[in-house]
Scaffold this motif. Structure first.
Motif, PDB file in Angstrom:
ATOM      1  N   GLY A 289       0.801  -1.223   0.000  1.00  0.00           N
ATOM      2  CA  GLY A 289       0.000   0.000   0.000  1.00  0.00           C
ATOM      3  C   GLY A 289       0.828   1.264   0.000  1.00  0.00           C
ATOM      4  N   PHE A 290       1.923   1.266   0.753  1.00  0.00           N
ATOM      5  CA  PHE A 290       2.767   2.453   0.778  1.00  0.00           C
ATOM      6  C   PHE A 290       3.422   2.703  -0.578  1.00  0.00           C
ATOM      7  N   LEU A 291       3.798   1.644  -1.276  1.00  0.00           N
ATOM      8  CA  LEU A 291       4.368   1.826  -2.612  1.00  0.00           C
ATOM      9  C   LEU A 291       3.318   2.367  -3.562  1.00  0.00           C
ATOM     10  N   ALA A 292       2.125   1.807  -3.525  1.00  0.00           N
ATOM     11  CA  ALA A 292       1.055   2.313  -4.390  1.00  0.00           C
ATOM     12  C   ALA A 292       0.735   3.765  -4.070  1.00  0.00           C
ATOM     13  N   GLY A 293       0.659   4.103  -2.777  1.00  0.00           N
ATOM     14  CA  GLY A 293       0.368   5.483  -2.400  1.00  0.00           C
ATOM     15  C   GLY A 293       1.423   6.446  -2.886  1.00  0.00           C
TER      16      GLY A 293
ATOM     17  N   LEU B  91       0.785   9.595  -5.547  1.00  0.00           N
ATOM     18  CA  LEU B  91       1.161  10.987  -5.294  1.00  0.00           C
ATOM     19  C   LEU B  91       2.162  11.488  -6.338  1.00  0.00           C
ATOM     20  N   LEU B  92       3.072  10.632  -6.771  1.00  0.00           N
ATOM     21  CA  LEU B  92       3.988  11.041  -7.838  1.00  0.00           C
ATOM     22  C   LEU B  92       3.228  11.330  -9.131  1.00  0.00           C
ATOM     23  N   HIS B  93       2.205  10.556  -9.397  1.00  0.00           N
ATOM     24  CA  HIS B  93       1.375  10.833 -10.568  1.00  0.00           C
ATOM     25  C   HIS B  93       0.741  12.222 -10.468  1.00  0.00           C
ATOM     26  N   LEU B  94       0.224  12.566  -9.287  1.00  0.00           N
ATOM     27  CA  LEU B  94      -0.386  13.880  -9.118  1.00  0.00           C
ATOM     28  C   LEU B  94       0.635  15.000  -9.252  1.00  0.00           C
ATOM     29  N   MET B  95       1.853  14.777  -8.751  1.00  0.00           N
ATOM     30  CA  MET B  95       2.870  15.837  -8.796  1.00  0.00           C
ATOM     31  C   MET B  95       3.489  16.007 -10.174  1.00  0.00           C
ATOM     32  N   THR B  96       3.503  14.951 -10.985  1.00  0.00           N
ATOM     33  CA  THR B  96       4.205  15.011 -12.274  1.00  0.00           C
ATOM     34  C   THR B  96       3.280  14.892 -13.478  1.00  0.00           C
ATOM     35  N   ARG B  97       2.065  14.358 -13.240  1.00  0.00           N
ATOM     36  CA  ARG B  97       1.110  14.061 -14.318  1.00  0.00           C
ATOM     37  C   ARG B  97       1.638  12.998 -15.276  1.00  0.00           C
ATOM     38  N   GLU B  98       2.556  12.194 -14.806  1.00  0.00           N
ATOM     39  CA  GLU B  98       3.071  11.083 -15.610  1.00  0.00           C
ATOM     40  C   GLU B  98       2.122   9.884 -15.471  1.00  0.00           C
ATOM     41  N   PRO B  99       1.514   9.427 -16.572  1.00  0.00           N
ATOM     42  CA  PRO B  99       0.546   8.326 -16.454  1.00  0.00           C
ATOM     43  C   PRO B  99       1.155   7.001 -16.025  1.00  0.00           C
ATOM     44  N   ARG B 100       2.464   6.805 -16.263  1.00  0.00           N
ATOM     45  CA  ARG B 100       3.043   5.499 -15.920  1.00  0.00           C
ATOM     46  C   ARG B 100       2.988   5.230 -14.416  1.00  0.00           C
ATOM     47  N   TYR B 101       3.054   6.277 -13.610  1.00  0.00           N
ATOM     48  CA  TYR B 101       2.981   6.063 -12.165  1.00  0.00           C
ATOM     49  C   TYR B 101       1.578   5.619 -11.756  1.00  0.00           C
ATOM     50  N   ALA B 102       0.569   6.226 -12.345  1.00  0.00           N
ATOM     51  CA  ALA B 102      -0.807   5.803 -12.057  1.00  0.00           C
ATOM     52  C   ALA B 102      -1.073   4.403 -12.577  1.00  0.00           C
ATOM     53  N   ASP B 103      -0.554   4.088 -13.748  1.00  0.00           N
ATOM     54  CA  ASP B 103      -0.748   2.741 -14.306  1.00  0.00           C
ATOM     55  C   ASP B 103      -0.133   1.684 -13.383  1.00  0.00           C
ATOM     56  N   ALA B 104       1.071   1.972 -12.874  1.00  0.00           N
ATOM     57  CA  ALA B 104       1.733   1.022 -11.982  1.00  0.00           C
ATOM     58  C   ALA B 104       0.968   0.890 -10.672  1.00  0.00           C
ATOM     59  N   ALA B 105       0.506   2.010 -10.125  1.00  0.00           N
ATOM     60  CA  ALA B 105      -0.243   1.964  -8.865  1.00  0.00           C
ATOM     61  C   ALA B 105      -1.529   1.164  -9.031  1.00  0.00           C
ATOM     62  N   LEU B 106      -2.208   1.351 -10.161  1.00  0.00           N
ATOM     63  CA  LEU B 106      -3.449   0.619 -10.391  1.00  0.00           C
ATOM     64  C   LEU B 106      -3.187  -0.881 -10.486  1.00  0.00           C
ATOM     65  N   GLN B 107      -2.087  -1.266 -11.113  1.00  0.00           N
ATOM     66  CA  GLN B 107      -1.750  -2.689 -11.180  1.00  0.00           C
ATOM     67  C   GLN B 107      -1.560  -3.271  -9.777  1.00  0.00           C
ATOM     68  N   LEU B 108      -0.937  -2.508  -8.899  1.00  0.00           N
ATOM     69  CA  LEU B 108      -0.767  -2.981  -7.520  1.00  0.00           C
ATOM     70  C   LEU B 108      -2.122  -3.120  -6.825  1.00  0.00           C
ATOM     71  N   CYS B 109      -2.998  -2.166  -7.051  1.00  0.00           N
ATOM     72  CA  CYS B 109      -4.334  -2.239  -6.457  1.00  0.00           C
ATOM     73  C   CYS B 109      -5.080  -3.480  -6.933  1.00  0.00           C
ATOM     74  N   GLU B 110      -4.910  -3.809  -8.193  1.00  0.00           N
ATOM     75  CA  GLU B 110      -5.601  -4.974  -8.743  1.00  0.00           C
ATOM     76  C   GLU B 110      -5.084  -6.284  -8.135  1.00  0.00           C
TER      77      GLU B 110
ATOM     78  N   TYR C  56      -4.027   3.751   1.448  1.00  0.00           N
ATOM     79  CA  TYR C  56      -2.993   4.394   0.632  1.00  0.00           C
ATOM     80  C   TYR C  56      -2.945   3.851  -0.790  1.00  0.00           C
ATOM     81  N   ALA C  57      -3.449   2.639  -0.988  1.00  0.00           N
ATOM     82  CA  ALA C  57      -3.548   2.106  -2.347  1.00  0.00           C
ATOM     83  C   ALA C  57      -4.949   2.325  -2.914  1.00  0.00           C
ATOM     84  N   LEU C  58      -5.947   1.699  -2.288  1.00  0.00           N
ATOM     85  CA  LEU C  58      -7.270   1.641  -2.889  1.00  0.00           C
ATOM     86  C   LEU C  58      -8.027   2.967  -2.820  1.00  0.00           C
ATOM     87  N   VAL C  59      -8.056   3.607  -1.648  1.00  0.00           N
ATOM     88  CA  VAL C  59      -8.828   4.840  -1.527  1.00  0.00           C
ATOM     89  C   VAL C  59      -8.205   5.962  -2.353  1.00  0.00           C
ATOM     90  N   LEU C  60      -6.882   6.152  -2.230  1.00  0.00           N
ATOM     91  CA  LEU C  60      -6.259   7.193  -3.054  1.00  0.00           C
ATOM     92  C   LEU C  60      -6.459   6.891  -4.534  1.00  0.00           C
TER      93      LEU C  60
END
Length: 388
Positions: free
Chosen positions: A61-65, A69-88, A110-114
Motif C-alpha cells: 500500500g505504501f508503494l502504491a500510495g 502521489l507522484l502521478h499527481l505531482m508530475t502528471r506522468e501516467p506510468r505512475y498511475a498505471d503502476a499503482a493501479l496494477q498494484l491495487c488490482e 494508501y492504495a485503494l482509496v487514493l
C-alpha cells in the motif's frame, strides 16, 4: 518559499521519480513487490499478496500510495498505471478475507482509496468497503478497540494509522466509521496519550475481562520513555480523526502530541528511535518518524493558527534535513529503525536489526506525502472530510 528550499524540493522529487521509474520498468504481471529493508528497493515475488502475516507483509500500500502521489505531482501516467496494477493485485484479496493483521488497513487507504479518488475506478471503492467490513474481525467489543493482531491482548498506538479508509467511507455512510471512532476514543480513555502530550505505545489487556492491566512499550527504551514513531502515530491518528469528524477532542489530542514533539525535537530535526534512551546518540535515527510528524505539522498548521508559524518552521527545517542527509538519489528515506522490539512473543519473529538501522516502509511513503503537501496547494485528494 525561498529559492534554495524550492531547489531542494525539486531535487527530492527527482530522486523519488528515479526510484519510481525503476519500479515501473521492473513491474511484472502477477508478481507482488516486497520491500527490501536493507536497500529500500523492491523485489518482485512470484507469490500471492500476503494479507495475514506480520513477518511476511509486503507493504504494497505504501508503494502504491507513493506512486499515486507522484502521478499527481508530475502528471506522468506510468505512475498511475503502476499503482493501479498494484491495487488490482491486493484489492480482491482484501475484499475476500477477514482481517487478522491490522496493517492491511493501510493498504486499503494508501492504495485503494487514493486510487479511487484519482481514477474513480468503481472496483477500488468496492474492494475498500468490503475490506472495511472485514476489518471488524479484529475489533474487540469488550475492550472497545481494534487489536493489533487477531487474538492479541493489546491495543497499540499504531493502529490508528490503519483506520482512514473507514473514516473516509463514513462520509457517505456514518455507520462505517463507528468502530474507528470508538477505537480513537478508547485510546484517549486508556491514556496512550499522556497528560503532557507524549505517547505510550501499548496497553495490555486482561485475557478474559479485556480490561487494561497496564501500559507498556513494544519498541521503545522503556515503558516510561517516548518511542519516537509512536509520537508520530499519535499526531497522525488524531489528525485523521479530527479531519474526518471535526470533533474538538481529537484536535486537542493531535495538538498536545504535536506540541510535545515540537518541544522535544532534537537540534538536527530528526529524532533517534526513542526520545529518552540515555544512549540514544549512538543508536539509530528514525527518519520515518520525522516524515510522519512533518506531514501532520503541515496539516495542523492549517487548523491551529496560533501555532501555525512554529509548526511550519519545524516542518520546513525537518524537510531540509531529510532531503540533505537522509534521502538517497533513488528516493529511499534512509536511517530508520524498528526499535528495540522489547515484547517478543514465542513463535513470532523479531523484526529489524536493532541496534543497526533499517529502511522503514513508512518513510518511503511519508516523504512523498510531505513533498506533495509542500508542492501542491490542493490537498483535497488526501482529505478525510471529502464526500466519497
Amino acid at each position: 518559499m525561498d529559492d534554495s528550499y524550492s531547489r531542494m524540493l525539486g531535487q527530492a522529487l527527482r530522486a523519488l521519480r528515479a526510484g519510481a521509474d525503476v519500479i515501473c520498468e521492473d513491474m511484472t504481471p502477477d508478481r507482488v513487490p516486497r520491500l527490501n529493508s536493507l536497500t529500500g528497493g523492491y523485489t518482485w515475488e512470484d507469490a500471492d499478496y500476503v494479507w495475514d502475516s506480520w513477518a511476511n507483509f509486503q507493504w504494497v500500500g505504501f508503494l502504491a500510495g507513493r506512486l499515486w502521489l507522484l502521478h499527481l505531482m508530475t502528471r506522468e501516467p506510468r505512475y498511475a498505471d503502476a499503482a493501479l496494477q498494484l491495487c488490482e493485485r491486493i484489492g480482491p484479496v482484501l475484499a475476500r478475507h477477514p482481517t487478522v493483521f491490522s496493517s492491511t488497513g493501510l493498504d486499503m487507504y494508501y492504495a485503494l482509496v487514493l486510487g479511487y479518488r484519482i481514477t474513480r475506478d468503481p472496483r477500488l471503492k468496492q474492494w475498500t468497503l468490503a475490506g472495511g467490513d472485514n476489518f471488524a474481525n479484529i475489533f474487540d467489543h469488550k475492550a472497545g478497540a481494534f487489536l493489533q493482531i487477531a487474538g492479541a491482548d493489546r491495543i497499540v498506538i499504531d493502529t490508528g494509522l490503519n483506520l482512514p479508509s473507514m473514516l473516509w467511507a463514513a462520509q457517505e455512510d456514518t455507520a462505517r466509521g463507528t468502530l474507528a471512532y470508538r477505537h480513537l476514543d478508547t485510546v484517549l480513555e486508556i491514556g496512550l496519550i499522556r497528560a503532557d502530550g507524549s505517547s505510550c505505545h501499548a496497553a495490555a489487556l486482561d485475557p478474559q475481562k479485556r480490561t487494561v492491566t497496564g501500559l507498556f512499550s513494544l519498541q521503545g527504551y522503556s515503558n516510561d520513555t517516548v518511542w519516537a514513531r509512536g509520537q508520530g502515530w499519535a499526531m497522525l491518528d488524531f489528525a485523521h480523526g479530527y479531519e474526518a469528524s471535526g470533533k474538538p477532542a481529537y484536535l486537542d489530542a493531535a495538538r498536545r502530541a504535536a506540541d510535545w514533539y515540537v518541544a522535544n525535537v532534537p537540534p538536527e530535526w530528526v529524532p533517534r528511535y526513542d526520545f529518552q534512551d540515555p544512549e540514544r546518540e549512538s543508536l539509530p535515527y528514525c527518519s520515518c518518524t520525522a516524515a510522519i510528524a512533518t506531514a501532520q505539522l503541515m496539516r495542523l498548521a492549517c487548523w491551529l493558527p496560533d501555532r501555525a508559524d512554529r509548526y511550519r518552521h519545524v516542518a520546513r527545517e525537518t524537510m531540509k534535513a531529510l532531503i540533505a542527509n537522509f534521502l538517497s538519489p533513488g528516493g529511499v528515506l534512509l536511517h530508520g529503525s524498528w526499535g528495540r522490539m522489547r515484547h517478543i512473543e514465542p513463535g513470532h519473529p523479531r523484526l529489524g536489526r536493532f541496534p543497526q538501522e533499517d529502511v522503514m516502509p513508512y518513510g518511503n511513503y511519508w516523504i512523498a506525502e510531505c513533498l506533495f503537501r509542500e508542492l501542491s496547494e490542493d490537498w483535497s485528494i488526501l482529505a478525510l472530510n471529502q464526500s466519497v
